[in-house]
Design a protein around this motif. Structure first.
Motif, mmCIF file in Angstrom:
data_model
loop_
_atom_site.group_PDB
_atom_site.id
_atom_site.type_symbol
_atom_site.label_atom_id
_atom_site.label_comp_id
_atom_site.label_asym_id
_atom_site.label_seq_id
_atom_site.Cartn_x
_atom_site.Cartn_y
_atom_site.Cartn_z
ATOM 1 N N ALA A 1 0.798 -1.224 0.000
ATOM 2 C CA ALA A 1 0.000 0.000 0.000
ATOM 3 C C ALA A 1 0.833 1.276 0.000
ATOM 4 C CB ALA A 1 -0.924 0.006 1.225
ATOM 5 N N GLY A 2 2.157 1.161 0.086
ATOM 6 C CA GLY A 2 2.999 2.347 0.105
ATOM 7 C C GLY A 2 2.873 3.114 1.404
ATOM 8 N N PHE A 3 3.306 4.371 1.368
ATOM 9 C CA PHE A 3 3.275 5.212 2.569
ATOM 10 C C PHE A 3 2.037 6.113 2.625
ATOM 11 C CE2 PHE A 3 7.780 4.325 1.831
ATOM 12 C CZ PHE A 3 8.177 3.910 3.090
ATOM 13 N N TYR A 4 1.373 6.280 1.507
ATOM 14 C CA TYR A 4 0.333 7.303 1.431
ATOM 15 C C TYR A 4 -1.088 6.763 1.577
ATOM 16 C CZ TYR A 4 4.019 10.566 0.351
ATOM 17 O OH TYR A 4 5.148 11.355 0.429
ATOM 18 N N ARG A 5 -1.206 5.525 2.046
ATOM 19 C CA ARG A 5 -2.520 4.999 2.401
ATOM 20 C C ARG A 5 -2.635 4.814 3.911
ATOM 21 N NH1 ARG A 5 -5.887 6.465 -0.641
ATOM 22 N NH2 ARG A 5 -7.313 4.921 0.245
ATOM 23 N N ASP B 1 7.409 11.238 19.246
ATOM 24 C CA ASP B 1 8.836 11.251 18.945
ATOM 25 C C ASP B 1 9.317 9.843 18.579
ATOM 26 O OD1 ASP B 1 11.556 12.745 19.165
ATOM 27 O OD2 ASP B 1 11.833 10.954 20.399
ATOM 28 N N MET B 2 8.836 8.844 19.317
ATOM 29 C CA MET B 2 9.185 7.469 19.003
ATOM 30 C C MET B 2 8.798 7.112 17.572
ATOM 31 S SD MET B 2 7.596 3.938 20.530
ATOM 32 C CE MET B 2 6.127 4.185 19.492
ATOM 33 N N SER B 3 7.576 7.476 17.182
ATOM 34 C CA SER B 3 7.102 7.165 15.837
ATOM 35 C C SER B 3 7.966 7.842 14.776
ATOM 36 C CB SER B 3 5.644 7.611 15.699
ATOM 37 O OG SER B 3 5.193 7.451 14.377
ATOM 38 N N ARG B 4 8.335 9.091 15.009
ATOM 39 C CA ARG B 4 9.142 9.821 14.036
ATOM 40 C C ARG B 4 10.532 9.192 13.887
ATOM 41 N NH1 ARG B 4 7.206 16.025 15.686
ATOM 42 N NH2 ARG B 4 4.978 15.517 15.543
ATOM 43 N N ARG B 5 11.095 8.751 14.986
ATOM 44 C CA ARG B 5 12.395 8.095 14.943
ATOM 45 C C ARG B 5 12.312 6.767 14.174
ATOM 46 N NH1 ARG B 5 16.342 9.786 18.500
ATOM 47 N NH2 ARG B 5 15.765 11.617 19.746
ATOM 48 N N LEU B 6 11.257 6.020 14.425
ATOM 49 C CA LEU B 6 11.118 4.724 13.762
ATOM 50 C C LEU B 6 10.876 4.879 12.268
ATOM 51 C CD1 LEU B 6 8.970 2.974 16.498
ATOM 52 C CD2 LEU B 6 11.337 2.433 15.905
ATOM 53 N N ASP B 7 10.058 5.873 11.889
ATOM 54 C CA ASP B 7 9.865 6.108 10.459
ATOM 55 C C ASP B 7 11.178 6.542 9.802
ATOM 56 O OD1 ASP B 7 7.214 5.388 10.373
ATOM 57 O OD2 ASP B 7 6.453 7.420 10.656
ATOM 58 N N ALA B 8 11.951 7.365 10.511
ATOM 59 C CA ALA B 8 13.251 7.782 9.982
ATOM 60 C C ALA B 8 14.165 6.571 9.813
ATOM 61 C CB ALA B 8 13.892 8.813 10.908
ATOM 62 N N ALA B 9 14.131 5.668 10.782
ATOM 63 C CA ALA B 9 14.956 4.461 10.702
ATOM 64 C C ALA B 9 14.536 3.579 9.527
ATOM 65 C CB ALA B 9 14.858 3.680 12.014
ATOM 66 N N PHE B 10 13.241 3.424 9.359
ATOM 67 C CA PHE B 10 12.729 2.590 8.278
ATOM 68 C C PHE B 10 13.081 3.198 6.913
ATOM 69 C CE2 PHE B 10 9.444 1.087 5.347
ATOM 70 C CZ PHE B 10 9.461 -0.279 5.593
ATOM 71 N N LEU B 11 12.858 4.497 6.789
ATOM 72 C CA LEU B 11 13.159 5.169 5.527
ATOM 73 C C LEU B 11 14.654 5.156 5.235
ATOM 74 C CD1 LEU B 11 10.719 8.165 6.002
ATOM 75 C CD2 LEU B 11 10.564 6.471 4.168
ATOM 76 N N ALA B 12 15.466 5.277 6.278
ATOM 77 C CA ALA B 12 16.921 5.275 6.084
ATOM 78 C C ALA B 12 17.381 3.940 5.511
ATOM 79 C CB ALA B 12 17.620 5.552 7.410
ATOM 80 N N ARG B 13 16.773 2.861 5.946
ATOM 81 C CA ARG B 13 17.134 1.549 5.389
ATOM 82 C C ARG B 13 16.807 1.500 3.904
ATOM 83 N NH1 ARG B 13 14.573 -3.376 4.545
ATOM 84 N NH2 ARG B 13 12.681 -2.852 5.702
ATOM 85 N N TYR B 14 15.660 2.043 3.528
ATOM 86 C CA TYR B 14 15.290 2.040 2.107
ATOM 87 C C TYR B 14 16.273 2.881 1.286
ATOM 88 C CZ TYR B 14 10.833 -0.467 2.147
ATOM 89 O OH TYR B 14 9.871 -1.441 2.204
ATOM 90 N N VAL C 1 13.616 11.954 -1.385
ATOM 91 C CA VAL C 1 12.299 11.321 -1.432
ATOM 92 C C VAL C 1 11.905 10.861 -0.032
ATOM 93 C CG1 VAL C 1 10.997 9.351 -2.316
ATOM 94 C CG2 VAL C 1 12.548 10.611 -3.832
ATOM 95 N N ALA C 2 12.848 10.251 0.670
ATOM 96 C CA ALA C 2 12.587 9.798 2.033
ATOM 97 C C ALA C 2 12.243 10.969 2.942
ATOM 98 C CB ALA C 2 13.794 9.046 2.572
ATOM 99 N N ALA C 3 12.924 12.088 2.773
ATOM 100 C CA ALA C 3 12.671 13.261 3.613
ATOM 101 C C ALA C 3 11.249 13.781 3.405
ATOM 102 C CB ALA C 3 13.685 14.359 3.302
ATOM 103 N N GLN C 4 10.800 13.786 2.162
ATOM 104 C CA GLN C 4 9.428 14.235 1.900
ATOM 105 C C GLN C 4 8.413 13.274 2.499
ATOM 106 O OE1 GLN C 4 8.419 17.238 0.329
ATOM 107 N NE2 GLN C 4 6.587 16.528 1.437
ATOM 108 N N ILE C 5 8.689 11.979 2.406
ATOM 109 C CA ILE C 5 7.782 10.992 3.005
ATOM 110 C C ILE C 5 7.726 11.182 4.516
ATOM 111 C CG2 ILE C 5 7.450 8.532 3.446
ATOM 112 C CD1 ILE C 5 8.729 8.004 0.694
ATOM 113 N N ALA C 6 8.878 11.411 5.139
ATOM 114 C CA ALA C 6 8.918 11.612 6.590
ATOM 115 C C ALA C 6 8.025 12.778 7.006
ATOM 116 C CB ALA C 6 10.356 11.843 7.049
#
Length: 472
Positions: free
Chosen positions: A407-411, A430-443, A453-458
């Motif tokens: 479903a991607g990030f936008y659903r 804050d926890m959620s933001r850190r985890l999304d940053a971690a997940f996006l960083a892996r991608y 692209v990851a920064a815009q998604i974050a």
């Protein structure tokens, strides 16, 4: 071994240095973004009255079932943690005594989500630098109490300090919403505190208070209690009342997200028997399923976002419920079915453009198998953030892995904190933001997309999506 309590600036980021550096940069893009909290359980009178928090136990233990449940499992009675025993058999512990019990059991929270949030609160809000234990319990109690007495720790000051833009509460349909009205009219308060329509007890004939609640509802509407059309009109009327006071969503807590389509005469017959207490358990579930579909119809008509929080066996311990009431730590997840159960409502409204249906789950198996595929097709459907047993660091990362490829990030809805514990709100976001940053960083490290692209998604996960999904 050191007993120093520390707040690692790189907590929750990936271990390898290159990916961690990317995560750090992504997190910095959203670290100070406003908090949008479209689903939670903070009492609006807390913000309205703006009184000092009474003591550490009342603030951090008494109402946080994440905390009380684990200490209870270790053998400590709930009344020793400040939860009143409604039978009167045991005295409720004084605040300082409850705090001591908590500190004696602090080690139980290592690795848990609640332990993570409490560490954040202790270090970031109260300047605590040592792990709670039996020896320092009284000193920490006095240290926190002194901080709570300062003007900077009044609820409105913290609301501003936390950067909360929107805070949604959870409210009974017959609530007069006086606190929300007063806050909206208070020119000295610039935040948004929005009510949320929570009609569970009015839709479920198996609920002990169903008949009493429906009688109150239909009396407000001036219709006979057994008049199904009057009952529907009364629900729609109360929804309009909530909208007039700022509500943007209606929340439904159900055991299973069953939706049932039936003609009005059949539904009216079931309803008439429901208010007489004559339905079997199966018939009550069918009627509730029909009312979930009716609620979707009402959302299509009035624009309120519909959120569904299924899959929780409420009040699993009868003895605990009788002695201490609901929301005392014994709500337990069950497996949940969405594909078949929601097909009737999605057949009718799944592609209605302005209808927003947000699905939550505490059944991890449902994310990749059912929820993400559904949200990847139906225009009205969005994936709710992990909640209750799944709003923990590892579970949040599993959630992202389970839903993103389909479903991607936008659903998705953006994060919700779903909390009664006001001071934990910034820790959770804050926890959620850190985890999304971690997940996006892996991608980014794996070459799936570029860092920009990851920064815009974050940013979109924190700001754009919750505003869009909850029509803010």
């Amino acid at each position: 071994m050191s007993t120093k309590l520390q707040s690692d600036p790189d907590r929750l980021f990936p271990v390898d240095s290159e990916t961690r550096a990317i995560a750090r940069r992504l997190y910095e893009r959203v670290a100070d973004s406003p908090i949008i909290s479209p689903h939670g359980h903070v009492d609006p009178r807390l913000i309205l009255d703006n009184e000092a928090f009474p003591d550490p136990a009342e603030l951090l233990i008494r109402y946080d079932h994440y905390v009380t449940r684990l200490i209870h499992a270790a053998g400590v009675p709930l009344y020793e943690l400040g939860v009143p025993d409604r039978t009167g058999e045991n005295p409720t512990a004084a605040a300082r005594d409850a705090w001591r019990r908590f500190c004696e059991n602090w080690h139980l929270f290592a690795g848990t989500a609640s332990g993570y949030w409490l560490r954040h609160e202790f270090t970031e809000l109260f300047g605590i630098t040592e792990h709670p234990n039996a020896d320092n319990a009284d000193r920490l109690f006095d240290q926190i109490t002194a901080v709570l007495a300062t003007p900077a720790f009044r609820p409105r000051a913290l609301f501003e300090r936390f950067g909360i833009e929107v805070l949604a509460t959870t409210d009974d349909p017959m609530d007069d919403l006086a606190a929300h009205k007063a806050l909206a009219e208070d020119t000295s308060f610039s935040g948004r505190v929005l009510p949320t329509f929570r009609p569970d007890v009015y839709l479920n004939p198996a609920a002990p208070a169903f008949v009493q609640s429906v009688e109150k509802l239909t009396q407000w509407n001036g219709t006979p209690v057994d008049d199904f059309r009057g009952y529907l009109d009364a629900l729609a009327g109360r929804r309009r009342y909530f909208i007039e006071h700022g509500a943007v969503s209606a929340d439904h807590g159900v055991l299973q997200p069953l939706t049932v389509d039936m003609d009005e005469s059949e539904a009216a017959s079931l309803y008439a028997r429901a208010v007489r207490g004559e339905l079997s358990d199966r018939e009550a579930a069918v009627f509730q399923g029909h009312m979930l579909l009716q609620s979707a119809r009402m959302s299509v008509e009035d624009g309120i976002v519909m959120t569904v929080h299924p899959g929780v066996y409420r009040n699993h311990s009868s003895e605990t419920f009788e002695r201490f009431g609901p929301d005392t730590g014994h709500d337990i997840p069950v497996s949940t079915n969405y594909v078949d159960a929601l097909r009737p409502v999605l057949e009718k409204y799944g592609n209605v453009p302005d209808f927003h249906l947000v699905l939550f789950s505490v059944d991890e198996t449902s994310y990749s198998r059912e929820i993400a595929p559904l949200a990847g097709f139906y225009q009205s459907l969005y994936i709710g953030a992990p909640w209750w047993f799944l709003d923990a660091p590892d579970a949040v990362l599993r959630f992202r892995s389970a839903v993103t490829e389909t479903a991607g990030f936008y659903r998705s809805s953006g994060f919700i904190d779903d909390t009664r514990a006001f001071l934990s709100i910034p820790a959770r976001h804050d926890m959620s933001r850190r985890l999304d940053a971690a997940f996006l960083a892996r991608y980014v490290s794996e070459g799936r997309f570029e860092e920009e692209v990851a920064a815009q998604i974050a940013v979109d996960l924190v700001e754009t999506m919750p505003r869009k999904v909850f029509k803010l």
